[in-house]
Design an enzyme around this catalytic site. Sequence first.
Site, PDB file in Angstrom:
ATOM      1  N   SER A 124       0.822  -1.208   0.000  1.00 22.69           N
ATOM      2  CA  SER A 124       0.000   0.000   0.000  1.00 22.69           C
ATOM      3  C   SER A 124       0.856   1.259   0.000  1.00 22.69           C
ATOM      4  O   SER A 124       0.327   2.343  -0.241  1.00 22.69           O
ATOM      5  CB  SER A 124      -0.966  -0.004   1.180  1.00 22.69           C
ATOM      6  OG  SER A 124      -0.328  -0.410   2.347  1.00 22.69           O
ATOM      7  N   HIS A 145      -2.769  -3.394  -6.455  1.00 21.72           N
ATOM      8  CA  HIS A 145      -3.167  -2.886  -5.136  1.00 21.72           C
ATOM      9  C   HIS A 145      -4.675  -2.984  -4.923  1.00 21.72           C
ATOM     10  O   HIS A 145      -5.449  -2.253  -5.534  1.00 21.72           O
ATOM     11  CB  HIS A 145      -2.696  -1.413  -5.011  1.00 21.72           C
ATOM     12  CG  HIS A 145      -2.968  -0.806  -3.668  1.00 21.72           C
ATOM     13  ND1 HIS A 145      -3.352   0.501  -3.495  1.00 21.72           N
ATOM     14  CD2 HIS A 145      -2.912  -1.341  -2.428  1.00 21.72           C
ATOM     15  CE1 HIS A 145      -3.523   0.735  -2.204  1.00 21.72           C
ATOM     16  NE2 HIS A 145      -3.265  -0.354  -1.545  1.00 21.72           N
ATOM     17  N   GLU A 157      -5.826  -1.071  -8.182  1.00 21.55           N
ATOM     18  CA  GLU A 157      -4.878  -0.186  -8.857  1.00 21.55           C
ATOM     19  C   GLU A 157      -3.769  -1.048  -9.457  1.00 21.55           C
ATOM     20  O   GLU A 157      -3.187  -1.888  -8.758  1.00 21.55           O
ATOM     21  CB  GLU A 157      -4.273   0.819  -7.869  1.00 21.55           C
ATOM     22  CG  GLU A 157      -5.296   1.768  -7.279  1.00 21.55           C
ATOM     23  CD  GLU A 157      -4.732   2.755  -6.260  1.00 21.55           C
ATOM     24  OE1 GLU A 157      -5.388   3.770  -6.001  1.00 21.55           O
ATOM     25  OE2 GLU A 157      -3.636   2.499  -5.707  1.00 21.55           O
ATOM     26  N   ASN A 195      -4.982   6.373  -1.930  1.00 17.65           N
ATOM     27  CA  ASN A 195      -4.435   6.786  -0.636  1.00 17.65           C
ATOM     28  C   ASN A 195      -3.869   8.203  -0.678  1.00 17.65           C
ATOM     29  O   ASN A 195      -3.775   8.878   0.340  1.00 17.65           O
ATOM     30  CB  ASN A 195      -3.366   5.804  -0.148  1.00 17.65           C
ATOM     31  CG  ASN A 195      -3.999   4.539   0.413  1.00 17.65           C
ATOM     32  OD1 ASN A 195      -5.198   4.520   0.706  1.00 17.65           O
ATOM     33  ND2 ASN A 195      -3.215   3.493   0.542  1.00 17.65           N
TER      34      ASN A 195
HETATM   35  P1  NAI Z   1      -1.646  -9.242   7.548  1.00 23.12           P
HETATM   36  O1  NAI Z   1      -0.740  -8.943   8.674  1.00 23.12           O
HETATM   37  O2  NAI Z   1      -3.085  -9.494   7.793  1.00 23.12           O
HETATM   38  O3  NAI Z   1      -1.070 -10.510   6.744  1.00 23.12           O
HETATM   39  C1  NAI Z   1       0.249 -10.644   6.336  1.00 23.12           C
HETATM   40  C2  NAI Z   1       0.556 -12.128   6.241  1.00 23.12           C
HETATM   41  O4  NAI Z   1       1.833 -12.287   5.617  1.00 23.12           O
HETATM   42  C3  NAI Z   1       0.638 -12.824   7.590  1.00 23.12           C
HETATM   43  O5  NAI Z   1      -0.193 -13.951   7.571  1.00 23.12           O
HETATM   44  C4  NAI Z   1       2.116 -13.203   7.716  1.00 23.12           C
HETATM   45  O6  NAI Z   1       2.313 -14.424   8.415  1.00 23.12           O
HETATM   46  C5  NAI Z   1       2.522 -13.347   6.280  1.00 23.12           C
HETATM   47  N1  NAI Z   1       3.949 -13.174   6.019  1.00 23.12           N
HETATM   48  C6  NAI Z   1       4.794 -12.265   6.566  1.00 23.12           C
HETATM   49  N2  NAI Z   1       6.020 -12.403   6.022  1.00 23.12           N
HETATM   50  C7  NAI Z   1       5.946 -13.410   5.113  1.00 23.12           C
HETATM   51  C8  NAI Z   1       6.865 -13.993   4.205  1.00 23.12           C
HETATM   52  N3  NAI Z   1       8.128 -13.568   4.141  1.00 23.12           N
HETATM   53  N4  NAI Z   1       6.426 -14.978   3.410  1.00 23.12           N
HETATM   54  C9  NAI Z   1       5.158 -15.430   3.463  1.00 23.12           C
HETATM   55  N5  NAI Z   1       4.235 -14.908   4.311  1.00 23.12           N
HETATM   56  C10 NAI Z   1       4.622 -13.911   5.117  1.00 23.12           C
HETATM   57  O7  NAI Z   1      -1.451  -8.023   6.519  1.00 23.12           O
HETATM   58  P2  NAI Z   1      -2.484  -7.460   5.435  1.00 23.12           P
HETATM   59  O8  NAI Z   1      -3.318  -6.419   6.050  1.00 23.12           O
HETATM   60  O9  NAI Z   1      -3.129  -8.594   4.741  1.00 23.12           O
HETATM   61  O10 NAI Z   1      -1.487  -6.696   4.438  1.00 23.12           O
HETATM   62  C11 NAI Z   1      -0.658  -7.374   3.556  1.00 23.12           C
HETATM   63  C12 NAI Z   1      -0.105  -6.411   2.536  1.00 23.12           C
HETATM   64  O11 NAI Z   1      -1.175  -5.759   1.872  1.00 23.12           O
HETATM   65  C13 NAI Z   1       0.777  -5.301   3.071  1.00 23.12           C
HETATM   66  O12 NAI Z   1       1.773  -5.007   2.135  1.00 23.12           O
HETATM   67  C14 NAI Z   1      -0.197  -4.147   3.211  1.00 23.12           C
HETATM   68  O13 NAI Z   1       0.462  -2.890   3.171  1.00 23.12           O
HETATM   69  C15 NAI Z   1      -1.035  -4.347   1.979  1.00 23.12           C
HETATM   70  N6  NAI Z   1      -2.384  -3.750   2.031  1.00 23.12           N
HETATM   71  C16 NAI Z   1      -3.143  -3.813   3.161  1.00 23.12           C
HETATM   72  C17 NAI Z   1      -4.410  -3.265   3.177  1.00 23.12           C
HETATM   73  C18 NAI Z   1      -5.254  -3.355   4.403  1.00 23.12           C
HETATM   74  O14 NAI Z   1      -6.259  -2.613   4.489  1.00 23.12           O
HETATM   75  N7  NAI Z   1      -4.949  -4.211   5.362  1.00 23.12           N
HETATM   76  C19 NAI Z   1      -4.977  -2.590   1.997  1.00 23.12           C
HETATM   77  C20 NAI Z   1      -4.124  -2.645   0.820  1.00 23.12           C
HETATM   78  C21 NAI Z   1      -2.868  -3.175   0.873  1.00 23.12           C
END
Ligand code: NAI
Length: 498
Positions: A124, A145, A157, A195
């Site tokens: 993001s 995105h 996006e 954003n």
């Molecule tokens: P989250 O914390 O819910 O999930 C992340 C997952 O990635 C976890 O299950 C973790 O165990 C896993 N993980 C971490 N390092 C890893 C690796 N090296 N290899 C494999 N798995 C790994 O995070 P979320 O909210 O799903 O966000 C994920 C991405 O999406 C981030 O880059 C965030 O900035 C982006 N994003 C998030 C939004 C939101 O509203 N939460 C919206 C748009 C983008």
Amino acid sequence: MRDMNAPDLTIGVIGAGAMGTGIAQVAATGGITVRMFDTRDGAAAASCESIAKRLAKRAGEGKMPQEEADAASARLQPAATLQDMADCAVVVEAIVEDLDIKQALFADLESIVAEDAILASNTSSLPIGAIAATLDKQDRIAGLHFFNPVPVMKLVEVIRGPQTTDAVMDALVALGKRLGRTPVVVKDAPGFLVNFGGRAYTTEALAILHENVATPAQIDAVMRDGFGFRMGPFELMDLTGMDVNFPVTRFVHESSFGDPRLRSTPLHRYMVETGQLGRKSGQGFFAYGEGAQVPSADTTSDAAPAAAVFVHGDAPELGALATECGANLLDADDGKAPILAAPVGEDSTAYAARNGIDHRRLVCIDMVPDTSRRVTLMTAPGADEGVRASVVSLLATQRAVTAIADSPGFIGQRISAMVANLGCEMAQIGLASPSDIDLAMRLGLNYPKGPLELADALGADVVHTILTQAQALSGDDRYRPSQWLRRRATLGLPAQQM
Ligand code: NAI
């Protein structure tokens, strides 16, 4: 490049958190086989199970055929190792937001996937170019995105890195469509489109609060009733949470080298520091939980409604409003009656001084928003309280009234002009096409109109006037009009004009 509409398409999703789970769900329902991997033991399997449950529930509620739910669930495959991504046409990364960790993951993936596979990041905030910078083959990396919750939010996006090929962009646009999303091609810039563009609505609301012009409840009510926003800026911040919206606001501001257009206020940070995060903590700009009530945005008065008013300037709609509320319109100022005016961009003080009007009897009304439900009024310092009260009573006979302190552009003009101006600036810097900017802001943020559509609904010249007045009166370059807007306002063209 593989055909994104192939019936046997397989993609990988890395990271089985909130976003990865959502992405996997829309891929599976789009007829795509999904391999899910997460470093957390059991996380990928748990994510696949939770999607299957969600789909079964939807089928149970009659929202999708049972066979479709079953088929989609059968396409979800937890992966034991990253090696399982070897035959994926596209791998979408949705892991922790950390540049080093993402770079390391993509380096591993590079050695696993086929030569023609695409690698996409759901980051993001990290530049796609920075994620790609350490890789051997950078032309197949792009941003994809999504928005949370993915199955509900239609926008995706598609972000082009410095070396991303057209074929990769085209393939990701096609994939986005197959996932049931609306793809918008966006430049690799801080905050990408939504954003970045989402800042003005909340930051200008915070500026109005900072100046003690109005309360959060008043500001929210004006933006809902006057412009059709589903949520006011403070309700919205309480919903997303200060721990989310403050860091994004700071990131976008800092990434733009402190551009005052994007500046927030000390209170925004203070809300985070004091744990007033919004709905999730039970207290934000408003209180939540049992018995909590949203303060009223309505100003009332026991005073007798003004029987006669003088409408200053060329403001037929204001005259019609006063008449509808039961007042007689005077032909000239009689030295006693309230003077009503509808300034654009000026505050009451500047309007009174420029026109040589008695500021004590001047009551300014914002006629730029839709005034069919609510009207905003303001007066200069030293205004006659009796006059103000009589106008509040007059307008309250037919409308909800929000009385605020003196402000160049009231509430509605300020916020709407800042939203429109940021949209124009996005067009100016080529973040996306004007129509895609509007589309993305409607889909990504539920705005009733995109920012350029909003500019055209108000009039590009009106928005330009609000901003130049606010800039001149406040001395704050936060209000400087985008060159995009200035050119179109000067030439009498719509803001959406390329
Ligand atoms: P989250 O914390 O819910 O999930 C992340 C997952 O990635 C976890 O299950 C973790 O165990 C896993 N993980 C971490 N390092 C890893 C690796 N090296 N290899 C494999 N798995 C790994 O995070 P979320 O909210 O799903 O966000 C994920 C991405 O999406 C981030 O880059 C965030 O900035 C982006 N994003 C998030 C939004 C939101 O509203 N939460 C919206 C748009 C983008």
